[in-house]
Design an enzyme around this catalytic site. Structure first.
Site, mmCIF file in Angstrom:
data_model
loop_
_atom_site.group_PDB
_atom_site.id
_atom_site.type_symbol
_atom_site.label_atom_id
_atom_site.label_comp_id
_atom_site.label_asym_id
_atom_site.label_seq_id
_atom_site.Cartn_x
_atom_site.Cartn_y
_atom_site.Cartn_z
ATOM 1 N N GLU A 1 4.519 -12.883 12.015
ATOM 2 C CA GLU A 1 3.704 -13.351 10.898
ATOM 3 C C GLU A 1 4.514 -14.368 10.113
ATOM 4 O O GLU A 1 5.692 -14.114 9.830
ATOM 5 C CB GLU A 1 3.319 -12.197 9.970
ATOM 6 C CG GLU A 1 2.370 -12.670 8.880
ATOM 7 C CD GLU A 1 1.878 -11.549 7.951
ATOM 8 O OE1 GLU A 1 2.263 -10.391 8.145
ATOM 9 O OE2 GLU A 1 1.115 -11.880 7.047
ATOM 10 N N GLY B 1 10.897 -7.480 3.595
ATOM 11 C CA GLY B 1 11.067 -6.028 3.572
ATOM 12 C C GLY B 1 10.734 -5.381 4.904
ATOM 13 O O GLY B 1 11.531 -4.626 5.453
ATOM 14 N N GLU C 1 -3.007 -8.555 1.742
ATOM 15 C CA GLU C 1 -1.822 -8.213 0.953
ATOM 16 C C GLU C 1 -2.177 -7.651 -0.427
ATOM 17 O O GLU C 1 -1.594 -6.666 -0.870
ATOM 18 C CB GLU C 1 -0.880 -9.411 0.839
ATOM 19 C CG GLU C 1 -0.278 -9.846 2.178
ATOM 20 C CD GLU C 1 0.453 -8.732 2.929
ATOM 21 O OE1 GLU C 1 0.730 -7.680 2.326
ATOM 22 O OE2 GLU C 1 0.728 -8.904 4.142
ATOM 23 N N ASN D 1 3.467 -4.804 12.343
ATOM 24 C CA ASN D 1 3.025 -4.969 13.732
ATOM 25 C C ASN D 1 2.319 -3.714 14.239
ATOM 26 O O ASN D 1 2.775 -2.602 13.990
ATOM 27 C CB ASN D 1 4.222 -5.242 14.632
ATOM 28 C CG ASN D 1 5.151 -6.251 14.029
ATOM 29 O OD1 ASN D 1 4.767 -7.378 13.770
ATOM 30 N ND2 ASN D 1 6.386 -5.829 13.749
ATOM 31 N N GLU E 1 3.273 -0.684 4.761
ATOM 32 C CA GLU E 1 3.117 -1.145 6.147
ATOM 33 C C GLU E 1 2.159 -0.230 6.909
ATOM 34 O O GLU E 1 1.342 -0.698 7.696
ATOM 35 C CB GLU E 1 4.475 -1.198 6.868
ATOM 36 C CG GLU E 1 5.554 -2.025 6.171
ATOM 37 C CD GLU E 1 5.125 -3.411 5.747
ATOM 38 O OE1 GLU E 1 4.242 -4.005 6.394
ATOM 39 O OE2 GLU E 1 5.678 -3.915 4.735
#
Ligand code: B3K
Ligand code: ZN
Length: 877
Positions: A124, A264, A323, A268, A301
């Site tokens: 990304e 951070g 986000e 995936n 995540e």
């Protein structure tokens, strides 16, 4: 390098060709990795025949290209610096390519690279194009099958997305594993890891009864540092089931700790990659703050699996869709599992310092930008944190139940698709029946709205009249702004009773949440049946990302600090009160007048210390003065020295007057129970360490002795770090030097602790700080190639040691420019982030402005990466 060109949101076109499935084979080699890609492609039904196929690709050496098994002739395709075009592909075909790449030369840490000898990827936003030729855009979603071939000795572990389906031995000491990811995904979620890793394993049973294997992969020496991340992961999985009804979808969820990582962590599919600083913890090596950060990032995540992966972004302009929403989700999670009030206070304190500054500077942009040169520059506080505030406003406007209906609708309707911010907001509008047309401006207008409020109590009619006036300052590209829809949560606190008075707006009850909606440039709200004169408590819980001013007297603020029923606003009243005193002291310093401490601030602090009964964690926050960065943000022109002097003066005055109270607080909160990252323990430690900070502010023998003893006791990193910091920042070099030495020797083997050792030293207020930075840059534990080191040493200095970074001789600026120039070549993403403080030159006095601009010009004269180019051009525009 030719001038990089911007990409515009309005130029979006759907892809002409789709990829149904990808087969990848990696033959790993540090200098010459071979990547074979086989793409099942088809032309979009609405696209005309003969439409060329465009594939992105950067820094790839093409070895072979074929369509349906037929190698392409050189006139059937063209190659350029950013990709390749195939002239006239058929409507449906298989494209095979083979490329060579060099992970060992990849210092940008995008694409496939090496970290501590281990292969890993970061794709990304646009890193996949450094791995193979591909339509590297998030609206192309495909299933992947990936075979990784590596050396059995060097890379015993070979990982990719999804589930392992096949493994076997190969000649010459090599082996392979094939992974299958059945969920269609955009290329930015691809991941590969290969190296000598060890795993910690656990299990989670989902709400529908499926068993999921959880693995955390680390270097062997870090096996003892994964407990907290694993526990956090399980909490997050459970929370997402309970709060959003979202369950994990694969049989395996993996986290890998990587030492060299630009940010951070990365979400995936099924294979999250983490900066080791964002996953590894141990009481001896990580502070409470680090434990909490790990918990938040692990959750963030994981939450992306739905908000980002299952439903992804149509294009990168929609970045905040995933986000902003995911930050909101992780903030709520952390609030639920820790102290909610403290979580909000910390988030807002950070937001008002850093995002407000971004919004007021030359790189200001809307939550959904209109154009960019380098998308990597847009992983900002505006996209993330302001985006989260916008989602939070939706949540508050709709209420918990309607918001949940809206999010269910969003996930169900768009599962497996790449969508836009409108799609998200439409679901929320449908679920709540609200008109969100004006609200959409939050996504398009940059800049922080400013509200000027004033109120009057009409005794005769028992009414309170509150007038709010909003204005959003001009930002680059946006000279004119329209009024925003701003939800202002509020209360009227009776001055006699000290209680919230019922709120009726022109006769109608405002309900329990007390939200008024400001939609016009100016609006007056008339509250009726107000039996006594009130002090208004406005923007409770920071209900909108705005700057709100109200002409509070210091007595009003002391009253709110003591009586407000909203914990957040109690804290905020204390901050406002301190700010008023600080303003006076800043003026006194500038005018060379003797500084006098406002007794009302001392009294307010004394009452806090004496009243008892407060949540310890909140009390620690209330006793913490606004940071120098926040104070600066509130000034029309930043006077770094005056701010530093004023804040130091307040701290020392409070410490001197309330010394015994702080000592008592310290003693009451000492404990030798075994460390646990539990909210009650964390609260006690933070209160004790705030008290120690005050005791050390005056550096009397007893305070110094407490700090020395706390350091020596070596109980946990939270306490050790605070003690070492206070000693290092004091005038007691006789104690600081040996402490730093022994700490540095003890932890020389632990890279994450050495990062803290760097940070402690470079935040020293003494004038030698800058020399120390230069000196430490030559330390064997430092490397410009490791982003954590750069952040710990240089980033911490330029962002947190304001007095020394802004030295009048410009040496701080020079140091930063030197580093940025080197990093521009090595790692453009880190370089363009690090340069930020120089871009804020408008905020300082003439001489500093000139020095800062001169350094920006010096950087501009280099051959720049698009990343740094974009930021520098904006800063000098
Ligand atoms: N999505 C990633 C950020 C990627 C940044 C790339 N330069 C981490 C996160 O927000 O979860
Ligand atoms: Zn994210």
């Amino acid at each position: 390098m030719s001038e990089p060109k911007p990409t515009y949101r309005h130029d979006y076109r759907p892809p002409a060709y789709r990829v149904a499935h990808v087969d990848l084979t990696f033959e790993l080699d540090p200098a010459a990795t071979r990547v074979k890609a086989s793409l099942q492609m088809e032309r979009h039904p609405e696209c005309k025949e003969g439409e060329p196929l465009r594939l992105d690709g950067e820094q790839l050496i093409l070895k072979h290209i074929a369509i349906d098994g037929q190698a392409l002739e050189s006139d059937e395709y063209t190659l350029d610096d950013d990709g390749l075009s195939v002239r006239q592909p058929p409507a449906r075909f298989r494209l095979d390519t083979e490329v060579e790449i060099a992970p060992c030369d990849n210092t940008a840490l995008e694409g496939l690279y090496l970290s501590s000898g281990m292969y890993c990827t970061q794709c990304e936003a646009e890193g996949f194009r450094r791995i193979t030729y591909y339509p590297d855009r998030p609206d192309v979603m495909a299933t992947y099958s990936t075979t990784v071939i590596g050396d059995k000795a060097g890379q015993p572990v070979l990982l990719s997305n999804g589930n392992p389906v096949k493994r076997g031995e190969l000649p010459d000491g090599r082996h392979f594993v094939t992974w299958n990811d059945p969920f269609p995904k955009p290329s930015y979620l691809f991941a590969l890891v290969a190296g000598d890793l060890k795993k910690v394993e656990d299990r989670f049973t989902t709400m529908s009864g499926r068993e999921v294997t959880l693995q955390i992969w680390v270097e062997e020496e870090n096996l003892g540092k994964t407990d907290h991340a694993m526990a956090s992961l399980k909490r997050a999985m459970k929370w997402d089931e309970e709060t959003y009804g979202r369950e994990y979808d694969l049989d395996l969820f993996m986290i890998v700790a990587v030492n060299d990582f630009n940010m951070g962590a990365m979400e995936n599919k099924g294979l999250n990659l983490f900066n080791s600083a964002a996953v590894l913890t141990h009481p001896d090596t990580a502070t409470d703050a680090a434990f909490q950060r790990v918990e938040g990032i692990v959750a963030h995540e994981y939450f992306h699996n739905w908000s980002g992966n299952r439903v992804t972004c149509r294009d990168w302009f929609q970045l905040s869709l995933k986000e902003g929403f995911t930050v909101f989700r992780d903030q709520c999670f952390s609030a639920d599992v820790n102290s909610a009030a403290v979580k909000r206070i910390e988030d807002v304190a950070f937001f008002r310092t850093a995002q407000f500054a971004e919004d007021a500077g030359p790189t200001a942009h809307p939550v959904r930008p209109d154009h960019y040169i380098e998308i990597t520059n847009f992983y900002t506080l505006t996209i993330y944190e302001k985006g989260a505030e916008v989602v939070r406003m939706l949540y508050n406007l709709m209420g918990e139940e309607a918001f949940r209906r809206g999010s269910d609708r969003y996930f169900e309707r768009f599962d497996g698709q790449a969508v836009t911010i409108e799609d998200f907001v439409d679901c929320m509008a449908e679920a709540s029946g609200q008109d969100l047309t004006q609200f959409m401006r939050w996504y398009s207008q940059a800049g922080t709205p400013e509200i000027d409020a004033y109120g009057e109590y009409d005794y005769a009619n028992a009414e309170y009249h509150l007038t709010l006036r909003q204005r959003t300052p001009a930002t680059p590209d946006q000279p004119e702004k329209a009024p925003q829809h701003i939800p202002v949560r509020m209360g009227l606190v009776g001055t006699k009773s000290g209680r919230d008075l019922g709120l009726s707006l022109e006769g109608e009850s405002l309900g329990s949440d007390g939200v008024i909606h400001l939609r016009e440039a100016e609006q007056t709200f008339v509250f009726t049946d107000v039996p006594e004169a009130p002090v208004p408590s406005l923007l409770r819980g920071f209900s909108a990302p705005v700057q709100l001013r109200f002409p509070y007297s210091r007595e009003d603020l002391a009253f709110l600090l003591a009586n407000d029923s909203d914990g957040f606003n109690r804290w905020d009243a204390g901050q406002r009160l301190a700010m008023l005193a600080l303003d006076d002291l800043i003026a006194a310093h500038r005018n060379g007048v003797e500084k006098v401490m406002d007794p009302r601030v001392v009294d307010a602090f004394r009452s806090l210390l004496e009243r008892g009964g407060d949540d310890k964690a909140v009390l620690a926050e209330m006793l913490t003065l606004p940071s120098e960065a926040y104070i600066a943000e509130q000034q029309p022109l930043v006077d770094v020295e005056a701010i530093h002097a004023a804040r130091t003066f307040v701290k020392q005055s409070l410490a001197a007057t309330l010394r015994d109270d702080f000592l008592r607080l310290y003693q009451e909160n000492e404990s030798d129970e075994p460390y646990a990252p539990q909210p009650e323990q964390i609260a006690r430690r933070s209160l004790k360490n705030v008290a120690l900070g005050y005791l050390m502010a005056v550096e009397d023998e007893e305070g110094v002795e407490l700090a020395r003893r706390q350091f020596e006791a070596d109980h946990n990193m939270t306490d050790v770090r605070q003690a070492l910091t206070l000693l290092t920042h004091s005038s007691r070099d006789d104690l600081a030097a040996p402490a730093l030495r022994s700490f540095g020797e003890k932890w020389a083997h632990d890279s994450l602790v050495m990062d803290q050792w760097f940070a402690i030293q470079v935040t020293r207020p003494q004038t030698d700080a800058l020399d120390r930075v230069r000196h430490l840059m030559a330390h064997p534990a430092f490397s410009l190639k490791n982003p954590n080191k750069v952040r710990a040493l240089v980033g911490t200095f330029v962002n947190q040691n304001r007095i020394n970074f802004h030295r009048a001789d410009g040496e701080g600026y020079r140091l930063l420019a030197d580093v940025v120039i080197e990093l521009n070549r090595l790692n453009p993403e880190i370089a363009s982030r690090l340069v930020t403080p120089l871009t804020r030159w408008q905020r300082f006095d003439e001489p500093r402005q000139e020095l800062m601009r001169a350094e920006l010009e010096r950087i501009r004269a280099e051959k720049l990466s698009p990343n740094v180019y974009e930021v520098i051009e904006k800063a000098l525009a």
